[in-house]
Design an enzyme around this catalytic site. Structure first.
Site, PDB file in Angstrom:
ATOM      1  N   CYS A  96      38.884  28.856  50.321  1.00 56.06           N
ATOM      2  CA  CYS A  96      39.625  29.594  49.294  1.00 56.06           C
ATOM      3  C   CYS A  96      38.794  29.663  48.018  1.00 56.06           C
ATOM      4  O   CYS A  96      38.433  28.637  47.457  1.00 56.06           O
ATOM      5  CB  CYS A  96      40.971  28.940  48.990  1.00 56.06           C
ATOM      6  N   ASN A  98      41.588  25.467  55.915  1.00 56.56           N
ATOM      7  CA  ASN A  98      41.022  26.457  54.998  1.00 56.56           C
ATOM      8  C   ASN A  98      40.043  25.781  54.040  1.00 56.56           C
ATOM      9  O   ASN A  98      40.450  25.185  53.042  1.00 56.56           O
ATOM     10  CB  ASN A  98      42.162  27.129  54.213  1.00 56.56           C
ATOM     11  N   LEU A 139      46.596  30.025  46.098  1.00 58.71           N
ATOM     12  CA  LEU A 139      47.363  29.143  46.983  1.00 58.71           C
ATOM     13  C   LEU A 139      48.745  28.776  46.461  1.00 58.71           C
ATOM     14  O   LEU A 139      49.202  27.640  46.605  1.00 58.71           O
ATOM     15  CB  LEU A 139      46.566  27.853  47.256  1.00 58.71           C
TER      16      LEU A 139
END
Lengths: 249, 305, 305, 249
Positions: C131, C128, C74
């Site tokens: 991840c 999200n 990220l």
């Protein structure tokens, strides 16, 4: 064993004949109707080997007639001459060679491939062999000259561009001819239709199946066919050739 | 000289760490034309159930990118047939024999193990709680720690020899299942079984498999299997047998470095039936090159940052 | 003529069902040299967090059979930088803009959504919770139904536009997570994110990735992703956006037939940046050949035995 | 764009020079130090493209010097002539062409590839170019004649089979020579050692990085390098060539 591709002969747009020889040693003994498992050396999207029936073989050479059906077979048809192939062979059980009398070999599309070797072998055994070959159109009729050299050959095309118009199952040779035994290889619907005629006419009949296969040696149990006598059996090991008596068609 | 022998405990000693995976080698015989079975560490024979199973309808297989989906569904002739007809044929093989055991109830597993007890050449059972291709039992046992433990506890009662448990990767945390079966008395765990997947023939708009979903195997899933073997080997004290997408000796070494004490070769047998013997030679050469005297030197030898 | 437009509800209408997946297209600009972004159904821009993140150390990538592992973690300059510097550059794009939102706490997610509210060209956020490459939050939210729901409930409070939730495949039963976020107020779900995997350099005896494990993507995992999309599309009433190993138009159609209302192209952008536009053309041709007038005719059109 | 491979010239056992031309149209403008992303058409085990630095290019033709480092690069080195390749180019930022004075181009192994084009370009710009090329042994010294034609060329080999015995960092040209700027490409340890010498001698220096790459266009953020001024940046987009001032070495 490893083979070297001597020649790749395109047959129309959709097929190619691969002529190959073992890199070392002699060809093993091969029965008509047996097949091979070919590793595809140059296709990114192919993981497993491809089972291909043997079109012709002697102690020196082997022919594979390949139809472009996807990435794997396309890669084979596009092989540069001189390429090496890893091939497992011979696999499976071939056609019954003890048949006698009037034998009709019925093929459809690329399914005619194993019938060439079978026909030649039966002729040497003194059997009266006739071929009935069906295709969508003339350009899908493969190795016609070789078949004619081997025995009386009748042809059907769906578009009537050559021979009898229609399907092999419409041909009088199959529906009314004097036949003691039928050996058939082609698309499943065609084989089922031929088997139905054979049953109704009381003619013994063998077909060569093409069930989806992974290993080709009877280990994965993926290609099974349901049989009358033994339930699910591996087409790669017990077949690919079956007498229709064993099948639940 | 490198000592490739490995002792997985409770009587399962193998001459080397390479086994053939259940469902990919029949009863070994199918591969005997290609390799010397006595050169293998072991063979885990076809999944065996209490009663004969016809398996699923065709088609049972479809190729996928670097892998394949299968939906065989534990086709086998049942444990009694195995005992009477197959065991006598394979009992003399000079390799460790493991029988993969499946069932749709705890009693099934127990009954199969019970039938196998008289067969003294069977070094171990591999309790399969991870088959994705059967309606009842199978994978459902392997996705719940308590159900997984229940199967093992019951089998443990009547099976005193080595008890291996084959785990499914279709779970959130595979270490929980591994710990549960360890506490329940398992001698080792093997992982991973196949991943539940599917593929669609877009022109026919139908699934390729008769069962819609099937088990994904092959090199495609190796990175996930290696990760799970690494996690589980740190979570349990019993030995871990690694499998999932091993195609060559390098891949086998990857599992050993991740923490596996032994490996199983599965789908690769379909592509090259000699993969297992080539892998054994590679591992021996690798260990020599890296001055590893025995298996304890390679298992879990991955260095972390 | 085929109508490719798709309405995912609550304001997310797209001209066609093909989006670029978050983390594989930057902010769209990186692909603008290769494709006309306005031809796309939508773009899900890089995962955005409250504060800037440097991401993980190198190496972050390794190739695997028919796939790759990544451990980017990220990396992004934070939501404020996005609002001030990036949004103005992309706001004029004639395609649906979706912002992928990540966080290590529920408050993080809420704060990022709050900062995005003034940006009226953002049609949706893609929450999200999947991840695999961050220590806190990320996937941990996506593997537990109640935690997943908690994130969605909180984000829902302050985000009135379309709220998509990106699910992780690293779970036992993905339908439980999907149902939980649906009940929590999600407008759609996108699946799957990457699979947790690892790979080892056997000669160096070290993991290839600095983080040891990473996210597996690419064609290798498509069969698993298709299976999950098929399961989820039957378990929830909200639209499903399918992704995971789509490499061409055929693959996109496979997801649509399995039950997806739209698809995202991810890793394939790395191999062929024009994959998305080629897929749109393929889908249109496919629907014409199969006499499908609009997207309702293809979504979930797989026939089961 | 699509290229046709005109010639594959083996350089020893471990390298090959691929000469190719666009299937249609002209080559795009290419700067020394830029790279390409090549799709591998014929390798089963290769999924992503392979980033390869440009060895030489003009408006008609491009050269790629490839080292056999794995399945992907092996497949490239084994391509039959006439093969087609899908290539994305030109990618990244090349070397600084505004440098003047005494410029030393330091290359190791196949890392010498981009220095050929750079050297030729700098010479046309009136720069005094010297090459310092290092390799394990003589057979790993590639395109030596082409370098000598371009400028004064010194060589080091680890086994002493040619030129100065040892590493480039042992060579007096680098340690004591009169240098205004260094451009370096080779194995990471070598580049770090060269950068250290450049720092200690106060010489400006550029290096070309090779971090593991997926997309090559700045989309995946896999190939990042940590910089003094901007933290992690994409080597494929901001590089591959960096002035060592930006690096945390």
């Amino acid at each position: 064993m490893d083979f070297k591709v001597r020649e790749v002969v395109p047959h129309g747009r959709n097929y190619a004949l691969l002529r190959m020889m073992p890199v070392k040693g002699e060809m093993p003994e091969v029965e008509p109707g047996q097949f091979v498992q070919v590793e595809i050396p140059n296709s990114k999207s192919t993981y497993l080997r491809r089972p291909i029936s043997i079109n012709w073989a002697d102690r020196r050479e082997m022919w594979l007639l390949v139809r472009r059906a996807g990435a794997g077979t396309n890669a084979l048809c596009d092989l540069p001459e001189g390429s090496r192939l890893s091939i497992i062979l011979p696999l499976g059980r071939g056609f019954d060679l003890s048949v006698r009398g009037n034998v009709l070999l019925v093929g459809g599309g690329v399914g005619t491939a194993p019938l060439l070797m079978l026909g030649k072998r039966l002729v040497t055994l003194g059997v009266d062999v006739k071929f009935l070959l069906g295709a969508r159109t003339t350009s899908d009729l493969l190795q016609l000259e070789l078949f004619k050299q081997t025995g009386e050959t009748r042809v059907t095309t769906e578009d009537g561009s050559m021979g009898h118009r229609g399907l092999v199952t419409d041909h009088p040779l199959l529906t009314d001819g004097e036949i003691d035994h039928i050996a058939c290889c082609g698309p499943l619907p065609m084989m089922k239709a031929v088997a139905a005629i054979a049953r109704s006419r009381g003619i013994s009949c063998e077909v060569s199946l093409e069930n989806m296969m992974a290993c080709g040696i009877g280990a994965c149990l993926c290609c099974v066919e349901d049989t009358v006598d033994a339930g699910n059996v591996c087409v790669c090991k017990e077949g690919p050739v079956f007498n229709i008596k064993r099948l639940k068609w | 000289m490198v000592d490739l022998s490995v002792d997985l405990g409770n009587g399962l000693r193998m001459k080397n760490p390479v086994m053939l995976a259940s469902g990919t080698c029949g009863y070994g015989e199918e591969l005997a034309d290609f390799i010397d079975l006595s050169s293998l560490g072991g063979i885990s024979v076809k999944g065996t159930t209490l009663h004969a199973r016809q398996g699923n309808a065709s088609p049972r297989m479809v190729e996928t990118p670097s892998g394949m989906l299968n939906a065989v569904g534990l086709q086998n002739k049942g444990v009694d047939y195995f005992v009477e007809n197959i065991y006598p044929r394979i009992a003399s093989l000079d390799t460790s024999l493991v029988v993969n055991v499946s069932g749709s109830s705890v009693d099934d597993y127990v009954a199969v193990c019970d039938r196998l007890r008289p067969l003294d050449r069977i070094a171990a059972v591999e309790i399969n709680i991870s088959c994705p291709n059967v309606k009842q039992g199978g994978m459902s046992f392997g996705t719940d720690p308590s159900m997984a433990a229940a199967v093992v506890v019951a089998a443990r009662q009547i099976w005193s020899r080595h008890l291996m448990v084959k785990l499914t990767p279709n779970v959130t945390d595979i270490t929980l299942i591994a710990r549960a079966v360890e506490e329940a008395g398992a001698d080792s765990v093997s992982l991973t079984n196949t991943f539940l997947g599917m593929a669609i023939d877009v022109e026919r708009q139908r699934p390729y498999l008769s069962t819609i979903t099937g088990g994904l195997s092959g090199a495609a899933i190796r990175p996930i299997a290696v990760r799970m073997v690494w996690q589980v080997s740190q979570a349990v004290r019993i030995p871990v047998v690694g499998l999932g997408g091993i195609t060559c000796g390098r891949d086998a070494v990857e599992f050993l470095l991740a923490g596996a004490s032994a490996v199983q070769i599965g789908t690769a047998n379909f592509i090259d039936p000699t993969t297992s013997v080539k892998a054994i030679a590679y591992i021996e050469d690798y260990m020599e090159r890296h001055n590893m005297a025995d298996m304890s030197a390679i298992t879990g030898a991955m260095k972390t940052p």
